[in-house]
Design a protein around this motif. Structure first.
Motif, PDB file in Angstrom:
ATOM      1  N   LYS A  57       0.841  -1.210   0.000  1.00  0.00           N
ATOM      2  CA  LYS A  57       0.000   0.000   0.000  1.00  0.00           C
ATOM      3  C   LYS A  57       0.867   1.246   0.000  1.00  0.00           C
ATOM      4  CE  LYS A  57      -3.831   2.194   2.473  1.00  0.00           C
ATOM      5  NZ  LYS A  57      -4.758   2.087   3.644  1.00  0.00           N
ATOM      6  N   ARG A  61       0.733  -0.004  -4.476  1.00  0.00           N
ATOM      7  CA  ARG A  61       0.520  -1.191  -5.297  1.00  0.00           C
ATOM      8  C   ARG A  61      -0.371  -2.233  -4.622  1.00  0.00           C
ATOM      9  NH1 ARG A  61       4.394  -0.779  -9.326  1.00  0.00           N
ATOM     10  NH2 ARG A  61       2.982  -2.165 -10.466  1.00  0.00           N
ATOM     11  N   ASP A  62      -1.095  -1.871  -3.562  1.00  0.00           N
ATOM     12  CA  ASP A  62      -1.955  -2.865  -2.903  1.00  0.00           C
ATOM     13  C   ASP A  62      -3.114  -3.278  -3.792  1.00  0.00           C
ATOM     14  OD1 ASP A  62      -2.930  -0.219  -2.503  1.00  0.00           O
ATOM     15  OD2 ASP A  62      -4.308  -0.967  -0.976  1.00  0.00           O
ATOM     16  N   GLY A  63      -3.393  -2.501  -4.826  1.00  0.00           N
ATOM     17  CA  GLY A  63      -4.438  -2.884  -5.764  1.00  0.00           C
ATOM     18  C   GLY A  63      -4.075  -4.098  -6.598  1.00  0.00           C
ATOM     19  N   LEU A  64      -2.806  -4.535  -6.513  1.00  0.00           N
ATOM     20  CA  LEU A  64      -2.384  -5.729  -7.232  1.00  0.00           C
ATOM     21  C   LEU A  64      -2.850  -7.006  -6.540  1.00  0.00           C
ATOM     22  CD1 LEU A  64       1.265  -4.648  -8.119  1.00  0.00           C
ATOM     23  CD2 LEU A  64      -0.738  -4.638  -9.620  1.00  0.00           C
ATOM     24  N   THR A  66      -6.072  -9.128  -4.541  1.00  0.00           N
ATOM     25  CA  THR A  66      -7.518  -9.180  -4.406  1.00  0.00           C
ATOM     26  C   THR A  66      -7.906  -8.817  -2.977  1.00  0.00           C
ATOM     27  OG1 THR A  66      -7.602 -11.496  -3.709  1.00  0.00           O
ATOM     28  CG2 THR A  66      -7.581 -11.077  -6.079  1.00  0.00           C
ATOM     29  N   GLU A  67      -9.168  -8.564  -2.759  1.00  0.00           N
ATOM     30  CA  GLU A  67      -9.656  -8.248  -1.411  1.00  0.00           C
ATOM     31  C   GLU A  67      -9.340  -9.377  -0.443  1.00  0.00           C
ATOM     32  OE1 GLU A  67     -11.763  -5.574   1.232  1.00  0.00           O
ATOM     33  OE2 GLU A  67     -10.906  -5.365  -0.770  1.00  0.00           O
ATOM     34  N   ARG A  70      -5.652  -9.365   0.455  1.00  0.00           N
ATOM     35  CA  ARG A  70      -5.254  -8.267   1.333  1.00  0.00           C
ATOM     36  C   ARG A  70      -5.529  -8.591   2.799  1.00  0.00           C
ATOM     37  NH1 ARG A  70      -6.922  -4.853  -2.966  1.00  0.00           N
ATOM     38  NH2 ARG A  70      -9.022  -4.616  -2.102  1.00  0.00           N
TER      39      ARG A  70
END
Length: 250
Positions: A57, A61-64, A66-67, A70
């Motif tokens: 984050k 790049r935490d969007g790389l 999935t929920e 994470r």
């Protein structure tokens, strides 16, 4: 035959089978976290997984992930998920190093598995050759073994995670095959001791006999689900230590 006699016969038969297995085994491949120690006993793995996600984050790049990833409690799961999408990337190399640094700190407070230290020392005394095959960092393993004065029992045969080869983590058999090649070991003269279904799958793929160490009912169920016979699952290393001692003194 009384029920007590029947149980005694079963215990005796199991001990004899273990001794026969030890006699046939000249090379022993240990998983690390589980059979040798509880690596995250004093340093919860969930904290490491959260630190990995926070680092991503901070890099934006935490969007790389999935929920679900994470919020994963498994740092190896976070790393593996990232590696599957971004193999060989600089971010992956950095993320693997972060996990290694956390593992090194965990090694300082890891809890030795009961009977593991004398089992290792006694097995070496019989002339067997030992290796570590693990999804943890080899640096972490070496640090722990050095603190326990066990490094000489394994070195140089410590085969762990490599950032550029994440696809070779168990259940892939490559770490086992690497150890077998380096020691000049025949699979039929070798034994792996692990605590997960992925260990069992890797041993099967490498053609190596497997003994499961299961410290919980859940671990037993997972190994049984992976096709490990009940007779090859132990909830303690003590019977195996007794078998190795018996062979050493025979």
């Amino acid at each position: 035959m009384t029920p007590e006699t029947g149980r005694t016969d079963l215990v005796t038969r199991a001990a004899e089978e273990l001794r026969e297995l030890v006699v046939r085994t000249r090379y022993v491949l240990f998983d690390f976290d589980g059979p040798i120690c509880r690596l995250f006993h004093g340093y919860p793995a969930t904290e490491i997984a959260r630190a990995q996600v926070k680092w991503l984050k901070d890099q934006g790049r935490d969007g790389l992930l999935t929920e679900e990833e994470r919020f994963s409690p498994d740092p190896h799961g976070v790393l593996s998920a990232f590696a599957a999408r971004h193999p060989g990337s600089d971010l992956l190399i950095d993320l693997e190093e972060i996990l290694t640094q956390h593992e090194l700190r965990a090694a300082g407070v890891a809890w030795p598995t009961m009977y593991a230290d004398p089992l290792i020392q006694t097995w070496v005394a019989t002339g067997a050759r030992l290796a570590i095959v693990t999804n943890n960092s080899a640096r972490t393993v070496a640090e722990y073994l050095r603190d326990r004065k066990l490094l000489s029992c394994f070195a140089p045969h410590i085969y762990g995670r490599r950032a550029q080869e994440m696809h070779f983590l168990k259940p892939h058999p490559e770490t086992l095959n690497r150890a077998l090649r380096a020691m000049g070991a025949a699979p039929e003269a070798s034994l792996m001791i692990g605590d997960t279904d992925s260990d069992a799958d890797a041993a099967r793929a490498a053609g190596v006999r497997f003994l499961g160490y299961a410290s919980s009912a859940r671990a037993v169920r997972r190994m049984r689900g992976a096709g490990v016979p009940e007779r090859d699952i132990m909830d303690s290393l003590e019977p195996l230590l007794d078998a190795v001692r018996a062979v050493k003194h025979s």
